[in-house]
Design a protein around this motif. Structure first.
Motif, short mmCIF file in Angstrom:
data_model
loop_
_atom_site.label_atom_id
_atom_site.label_comp_id
_atom_site.label_asym_id
_atom_site.label_seq_id
_atom_site.Cartn_x
_atom_site.Cartn_y
_atom_site.Cartn_z
N LEU A 1 -34.03 63.44 -24.52
CA LEU A 1 -33.70 62.57 -23.39
C LEU A 1 -32.29 62.90 -22.90
O LEU A 1 -31.40 63.16 -23.72
N VAL A 2 -32.13 62.93 -21.59
CA VAL A 2 -30.79 63.08 -20.99
C VAL A 2 -30.44 61.78 -20.28
O VAL A 2 -31.27 61.21 -19.57
N ILE A 3 -29.23 61.29 -20.51
CA ILE A 3 -28.72 60.16 -19.73
C ILE A 3 -27.55 60.68 -18.91
O ILE A 3 -26.55 61.14 -19.48
N ALA A 4 -27.68 60.69 -17.59
CA ALA A 4 -26.61 61.17 -16.70
C ALA A 4 -25.84 59.97 -16.18
O ALA A 4 -26.44 59.01 -15.70
N VAL A 5 -24.52 60.00 -16.30
CA VAL A 5 -23.71 58.89 -15.79
C VAL A 5 -22.72 59.36 -14.73
O VAL A 5 -22.06 60.39 -14.90
N ASP A 6 -22.63 58.63 -13.63
CA ASP A 6 -21.68 58.89 -12.54
C ASP A 6 -21.93 60.24 -11.84
O ASP A 6 -21.01 60.80 -11.27
N CYS A 7 -23.16 60.73 -11.88
CA CYS A 7 -23.49 62.01 -11.25
C CYS A 7 -24.34 61.74 -10.00
O CYS A 7 -25.44 61.21 -10.11
N GLY A 8 -23.86 62.11 -8.83
CA GLY A 8 -24.58 61.90 -7.58
C GLY A 8 -25.79 62.82 -7.42
O GLY A 8 -26.75 62.49 -6.75
N ASP A 9 -25.71 64.00 -8.03
CA ASP A 9 -26.85 64.92 -8.00
C ASP A 9 -26.87 65.74 -9.29
O ASP A 9 -25.95 65.66 -10.10
N MET A 10 -27.94 66.51 -9.46
CA MET A 10 -28.17 67.24 -10.70
C MET A 10 -27.08 68.28 -10.98
O MET A 10 -26.70 68.49 -12.13
N GLN A 11 -26.58 68.92 -9.90
CA GLN A 11 -25.56 69.97 -10.06
C GLN A 11 -24.28 69.43 -10.69
O GLN A 11 -23.56 70.14 -11.37
N ARG A 12 -24.00 68.14 -10.44
CA ARG A 12 -22.78 67.54 -10.97
C ARG A 12 -22.76 67.55 -12.50
O ARG A 12 -21.69 67.45 -13.11
N MET A 13 -23.93 67.67 -13.13
CA MET A 13 -23.99 67.70 -14.60
C MET A 13 -23.50 69.03 -15.15
O MET A 13 -23.24 69.14 -16.35
N GLY A 14 -23.42 70.05 -14.30
CA GLY A 14 -22.85 71.33 -14.71
C GLY A 14 -23.70 72.10 -15.69
O GLY A 14 -24.92 71.89 -15.79
N CYS A 15 -23.05 73.01 -16.44
CA CYS A 15 -23.75 73.92 -17.35
C CYS A 15 -24.36 73.23 -18.55
O CYS A 15 -25.37 73.67 -19.08
N VAL A 16 -23.74 72.13 -19.02
CA VAL A 16 -24.29 71.46 -20.20
C VAL A 16 -25.73 71.02 -19.93
O VAL A 16 -26.54 70.96 -20.86
N PHE A 17 -26.07 70.77 -18.67
CA PHE A 17 -27.46 70.48 -18.33
C PHE A 17 -28.21 71.74 -17.93
O PHE A 17 -29.30 72.01 -18.44
N ALA A 18 -27.62 72.53 -17.03
CA ALA A 18 -28.32 73.71 -16.49
C ALA A 18 -28.73 74.68 -17.61
O ALA A 18 -29.77 75.33 -17.51
N ASP A 19 -27.92 74.77 -18.67
CA ASP A 19 -28.21 75.72 -19.75
C ASP A 19 -29.19 75.19 -20.80
O ASP A 19 -29.53 75.91 -21.75
N LEU A 20 -29.66 73.96 -20.65
CA LEU A 20 -30.70 73.46 -21.58
C LEU A 20 -31.97 74.27 -21.37
O LEU A 20 -32.29 74.63 -20.23
#
Ligand SMILES: [Mn+2]
Length: 326
Positions: A81-100
Motif C-alpha cells: 500500500l502507498v499513502i501519498a500525502v500533500d502530493c497534487g499529482d503522481m509525479q510529485r512523489m518522485g523516484c521513491v514511487f516511480a522506481d517501485l
C-alpha cells in the motif's frame, strides 16, 4: 465528511502489512508534518511502514517525532500500500514511487490541492483544507487513532506552515478550531511558530541582503536577480527564495514581486507573488510553470540575462493588462 473515503481507506489498510508513506519532492512543513503524522498513526494501528521522500527534510523540522526515520532511497521495495500525502499529482512523489516495481501498490491519496489529479485508488482530498495535515486531522481519528502530543504537533506544524502562521486567504474559523483542538491535545504552538517559521540560518539573511541589494522597481514590478555566483557566496543552497519574494510583493507600490535565481546547472528558478486583484498563475503558466493565483513560479533555461529580459517584459505586461481590468 469523507464517509465513503474513510471506509475505503479502512478496507485498504486492513489488507496492508507493509505500507510506504510518501510525501512530495523538496518537502515543506506540511509535507513533513503530514508524513510523520501518518507514521505516528500507523504506529498506533500496529502497522509496518516506511516514510519516504526523494529529498531530506529541512533541518528546521528536526523537532518532529519520526523525522529521523525518513528514507530518501528505499532499502527494499516490497510494499502492498502507498499513502501519498500533500502530493497534487503522481509525479510529485518522485523516484521513491516511480522506481517501485510494477504493478504498483494501491494508493491512498491524502491532499488539499485544488489541482489534485485524483490519482489514488482512494482519494481523501479536501481543497477547502489549508494543509494536508488539516485533512489528516479528520482522517486519522476516523481510523481510530488518538491525537497524542507528538501527533498533534506534527499536524499543527502543517497548518501553521502552509498558512504562514494563519495569514493566508484560506484561513477560516474552522482552521482555528482544528488548531485549538491540537493545542488541547498537547501541541506547543509557540514551539512550532519559532522552529518552523521564525528561526532561520544566517545564509537566509545573506540571501535577503543580496536580493534587496539587487532589487529593482519599474512599472509596478519589484524584482531581484541573483546570479549563481552571488547565490553561492551567500551559502544558500535551497530552491525557492527563502521568503525574499514575499518581502518584495508585500510592498504598497508593488503589483507583482519576483525573484530570479540561477543555479549550477544553468537553470533559473523564478518565483512570483502578488496581492488581489493581480494574479500570477497565468504568467507562470505562460512561462512553462504553474501555481496559485497569488503564488506561482517556473524554471527556465539560462542565460540569466535573457531570462530576465523575457520575464520582466511578460510580468510588466501582466500588470498592465490586469490593472486595466480592475
Ligand atoms: Mn500542503
Amino acid at each position: 465528511m469523507f464517509a465513503y473515503e474513510i471506509e475505503a481507506s479502512k478496507a485498504l489498510l486492513a489488507k496492508a502489512s507493509r505500507i510506504l508513506v510518501i510525501t512530495h519532492i523538496a518537502p515543506d512543513g506540511d509535507a513533513i508534518g503530514a508524513l510523520t503524522a501518518v507514521g505516528l498513526g500507523l504506529e498506533q494501528l500496529n502497522k509496518q511502514f516506511t516514510l519516504a521522500c526523494d529529498d531530506q527534510a529541512p533541518n528546521r523540522f528536526s523537532f518532529l517525532t519520526l523525522v529521523d526515520r525518513l528514507q530518501t532511497v528505499l532499502t527494499h521495495n516490497a510494499y502492498d500500500l502507498v499513502i501519498a500525502v500533500d502530493c497534487g499529482d503522481m509525479q510529485r512523489m518522485g523516484c521513491v514511487f516511480a522506481d517501485l516495481p510494477d504493478p504498483k501498490p494501491p494508493i491512498i491519496n491524502l491532499d488539499h490541492h485544488v489541482t489534485n489529479t485524483m490519482f489514488g485508488d482512494v482519494n481523501v482530498v479536501d481543497p477547502k483544507a489549508n494543509s494536508a495535515t488539516e485533512v489528516l486531522y479528520y482522517w486519522l481519528p476516523a481510523l481510530g487513532v488518538t491525537l497524542t502530543p507528538p501527533l498533534a504537533l506534527s499536524l499543527l506544524t502543517g497548518i501553521v506552515t502552509d498558512t504562514l502562521g494563519f495569514r493566508t486567504v484560506g484561513v477560516t474559523p474552522r482552521t482555528f478550531e482544528a488548531a485549538g483542538d491540537l493545542m488541547r491535545a498537547g501541541a506547543d504552538l509557540t514551539l512550532v511558530m519559532s522552529e518552523a517559521l521564525t528561526l532561520k540560518p544566517l545564509s537566509t539573511l545573506r540571501l535577503w541582503q543580496m536580493g534587496l541589494n539587487n532589487m529593482r522597481f519599474e512599472d509596478g514590478l519589484l524584482w531581484s536577480v541573483i546570479s549563481n555566483e552571488e547565490r553561492k557566496a551567500t551559502g544558500f543552497e535551497g530552491i525557492g527564495s527563502a521568503g525574499l519574494v514575499n518581502m518584495l510583493a508585500d510592498v504598497y507600490q508593488a503589483a507583482i514581486g519576483a525573484v530570479l535565481m540561477a543555479y549550477d546547472d544553468g537553470k533559473v528558478y523564478v518565483s512570483f507573488r502578488c496581492r488581489p486583484p493581480y494574479s500570477v498563475s497565468e504568467l507562470a503558466l505562460n512561462l512553462g510553470g504553474g501555481g496559485h493565483p497569488l503564488a506561482a513560479g517556473c524554471t527556465l533555461e539560462g542565460p540569466l540575462s535573457k531570462v530576465q529580459e523575457m520575464v520582466v517584459a511578460m510580468a510588466k505586461e501582466t500588470i498592465r493588462s490586469q490593472s486595466q481590468l480592475s
